[in-house]
Design a protein around this motif. Structure first.
Motif, PDB file in Angstrom:
ATOM      1  N   PHE A 134      41.439  28.164  90.809  1.00 44.11           N
ATOM      2  CA  PHE A 134      42.140  28.235  92.091  1.00 44.11           C
ATOM      3  C   PHE A 134      41.237  27.822  93.259  1.00 44.11           C
ATOM      4  O   PHE A 134      41.653  27.057  94.121  1.00 44.11           O
ATOM      5  CB  PHE A 134      42.656  29.662  92.282  1.00 44.11           C
ATOM      6  N   GLN A 138      48.610  26.300  81.077  1.00 41.80           N
ATOM      7  CA  GLN A 138      49.565  25.624  81.959  1.00 41.80           C
ATOM      8  C   GLN A 138      49.505  26.284  83.336  1.00 41.80           C
ATOM      9  O   GLN A 138      49.518  27.496  83.465  1.00 41.80           O
ATOM     10  CB  GLN A 138      50.968  25.730  81.387  1.00 41.80           C
ATOM     11  N   VAL A 139      49.452  25.439  84.366  1.00 38.65           N
ATOM     12  CA  VAL A 139      49.425  25.956  85.728  1.00 38.65           C
ATOM     13  C   VAL A 139      50.801  26.525  86.085  1.00 38.65           C
ATOM     14  O   VAL A 139      51.836  25.896  85.819  1.00 38.65           O
ATOM     15  CB  VAL A 139      49.044  24.858  86.721  1.00 38.65           C
ATOM     16  N   ASN A 163      43.231  34.755  93.070  1.00 34.58           N
ATOM     17  CA  ASN A 163      44.122  33.601  92.862  1.00 34.58           C
ATOM     18  C   ASN A 163      45.410  33.734  93.674  1.00 34.58           C
ATOM     19  O   ASN A 163      46.504  33.410  93.190  1.00 34.58           O
ATOM     20  CB  ASN A 163      44.466  33.435  91.381  1.00 34.58           C
ATOM     21  N   VAL A 193      50.261  19.147  90.646  1.00 33.22           N
ATOM     22  CA  VAL A 193      50.913  19.905  89.583  1.00 33.22           C
ATOM     23  C   VAL A 193      52.385  19.514  89.593  1.00 33.22           C
ATOM     24  O   VAL A 193      53.077  19.758  90.584  1.00 33.22           O
ATOM     25  CB  VAL A 193      50.757  21.419  89.809  1.00 33.22           C
ATOM     26  N   ASN A 223      51.901  25.039  96.116  1.00 30.40           N
ATOM     27  CA  ASN A 223      51.393  24.068  95.156  1.00 30.40           C
ATOM     28  C   ASN A 223      50.061  23.580  95.703  1.00 30.40           C
ATOM     29  O   ASN A 223      49.655  23.941  96.816  1.00 30.40           O
ATOM     30  CB  ASN A 223      52.363  22.898  94.981  1.00 30.40           C
ATOM     31  N   THR A 224      49.387  22.751  94.949  1.00 31.86           N
ATOM     32  CA  THR A 224      48.183  22.140  95.478  1.00 31.86           C
ATOM     33  C   THR A 224      48.562  21.173  96.593  1.00 31.86           C
ATOM     34  O   THR A 224      49.724  20.760  96.729  1.00 31.86           O
ATOM     35  CB  THR A 224      47.432  21.390  94.377  1.00 31.86           C
ATOM     36  N   ALA A 264      48.783  32.133  91.689  1.00 29.40           N
ATOM     37  CA  ALA A 264      48.532  30.956  90.858  1.00 29.40           C
ATOM     38  C   ALA A 264      47.840  31.377  89.577  1.00 29.40           C
ATOM     39  O   ALA A 264      47.017  32.292  89.583  1.00 29.40           O
ATOM     40  CB  ALA A 264      47.682  29.948  91.614  1.00 29.40           C
ATOM     41  N   SER A 265      48.166  30.702  88.488  1.00 31.33           N
ATOM     42  CA  SER A 265      47.516  30.979  87.210  1.00 31.33           C
ATOM     43  C   SER A 265      47.311  29.675  86.462  1.00 31.33           C
ATOM     44  O   SER A 265      47.979  28.673  86.727  1.00 31.33           O
ATOM     45  CB  SER A 265      48.339  31.956  86.368  1.00 31.33           C
ATOM     46  N   GLY A 266      46.352  29.689  85.540  1.00 32.13           N
ATOM     47  CA  GLY A 266      46.108  28.513  84.724  1.00 32.13           C
ATOM     48  C   GLY A 266      45.302  27.423  85.402  1.00 32.13           C
ATOM     49  O   GLY A 266      45.313  26.275  84.955  1.00 32.13           O
ATOM     50  N   MET A 267      44.601  27.765  86.464  1.00 32.33           N
ATOM     51  CA  MET A 267      43.820  26.773  87.206  1.00 32.33           C
ATOM     52  C   MET A 267      42.602  27.428  87.829  1.00 32.33           C
ATOM     53  O   MET A 267      42.557  28.657  87.983  1.00 32.33           O
ATOM     54  CB  MET A 267      44.675  26.140  88.314  1.00 32.33           C
TER      55      MET A 267
END
Length: 115
Positions: free
Chosen positions: A29, A1-2, A76, A102, A96-97, A24-27
């Motif tokens: 980056f 999960q992002v 990240n 997300v 966020n992106t 950021a985690s789960g992506m």
């Protein structure tokens, strides 16, 4: 999960500076353009600045020349250096992106500019 985790906010006098950080985690980056957003009381969330994976930046007119967005892809991490802060910069800041893909947001970090 992002997930996004913002930090670095605080209370600062007009003209002061702050540096915000976002982990950021789960992506993947480096594959995403990332943005800093802010939301003041009774206002909609707005994009302040964004940066591509290669480092191309864009800023909203109200912060041009005062804010600088940067990133460290291997770590990240996303950053926002804010200089010459004004009372109208007071808001909760989020990352966020860009555009937002997300659906969930981090807790944000409060920036208050006041004398």
């Amino acid at each position: 999960q992002v997930q996004f985790a913002e930090s670095g906010g605080g209370l600062v006098q007009p003209g002061g500076s702050l540096t915000l950080s976002c982990r950021a985690s789960g992506m993947i980056f480096s594959a995403f353009r990332m943005g800093w957003y802010r939301q003041a009381p009774d206002n909609q969330r707005e994009l302040v600045a964004n940066i591509s994976g290669f480092g191309t930046t864009n800023y909203v007119d109200s912060v041009k020349g005062r804010f600088a967005i940067s990133r460290d892809n291997p770590k990240n991490m996303l950053y926002l250096q804010m200089n010459n802060l004004k009372p109208e910069d007071t808001a909760v800041y989020y990352c966020n992106t860009s555009p937002v893909i997300v659906p969930h947001w981090g807790q944000g970090t409060q920036v208050t500019v006041s004398s």
